[in-house]
Scaffold this active site. Structure first.
Site, PDB file in Angstrom:
ATOM      1  N   HIS A   1     118.061  37.975  44.365  1.00  0.00           N
ATOM      2  CA  HIS A   1     117.559  37.758  42.670  1.00  0.00           C
ATOM      3  C   HIS A   1     118.323  36.006  42.159  1.00  0.00           C
ATOM      4  CE1 HIS A   1     118.014  38.283  38.411  1.00  0.00           C
ATOM      5  NE2 HIS A   1     117.134  39.243  38.518  1.00  0.00           N
ATOM      6  N   PHE A   2     117.808  35.227  42.197  1.00  0.00           N
ATOM      7  CA  PHE A   2     116.050  35.279  43.401  1.00  0.00           C
ATOM      8  C   PHE A   2     116.198  33.176  44.471  1.00  0.00           C
ATOM      9  CE2 PHE A   2     115.510  35.892  38.871  1.00  0.00           C
ATOM     10  CZ  PHE A   2     114.544  36.364  38.848  1.00  0.00           C
TER      11      PHE A   2
END
EC number: 4.2.1.59
Length: 176
Positions: free
Chosen positions: A75-76
């Site tokens: 993420h991410f």
């Protein structure tokens, strides 16, 4: 409910939090914290039955930030940031922990939040997240419920605020 349980303390280390996740801290009938990787704190520095903005109870807890925390890897990719929902969940976790600390029984469930504001982010370069929970009310009827306001701080800067965090303790969650 009162805070006359035999294991009542005003601070808890990581091993205590893990014991809560196994149902050992507040007993098998008390609320449990999640286990890692969903446990969003490393320690609870202070719990008071009075105090906080509303003089109904106060909790302060911390999470040490390391670049290898699982959420940073996904993420991410290429832009790692701690999901804001995990900070919100940490605040719900702490409200439920408070309910167990004062003697509440049942399985903890988040019931809602009034308003959440995100004004910053938690990156892998951060060192420490601090959670502050100000209890507003505890209802002790058929359903035990806590209502609180909270904030998330990273390295000394408040980045999330939440009002009216609601957590309930249920004897039976089958119809929830």
């Amino acid at each position: 409910m009162n805070n006359c349980t035999p294991n009542i303390k005003s601070s808890y280390g990581y091993e205590d939090l893990l014991a809560s996740g196994r149902g050992e801290l507040f007993g098998k009938e008390g609320p449990q914290l999640p286990a890692p990787t969903m446990l969003m704190m490393d320690r609870v520095n202070l719990m008071t039955e009075n105090g906080g903005l509303f003089d109904k109870g106060y909790i302060e807890a911390e999470l040490d930030i390391h670049p290898d925390l699982p959420f940073f890897g996904c993420h991410f990719i290429g832009d790692p940031v701690m999901p804001g929902c995990l900070g919100l969940d940490a605040m719900w976790q702490l409200v439920g922990f408070f309910l167990g600390w004062i003697g509440g029984k049942g399985k903890g469930r988040a019931l809602g939040v009034g308003e959440v504001k995100f004004t910053g982010q938690i990156l892998p370069t951060a060192k420490k997240v601090t959670y502050r929970i100000h209890m507003k009310r505890v209802i002790n009827r058929k359903l035990v419920m806590g209502l609180a306001d909270g904030e998330v701080e990273v390295d000394g800067r408040v980045i999330y605020t939440a009002t009216d965090l609601k957590v309930g303790l249920f004897q039976d969650t089958s119809s929830f």
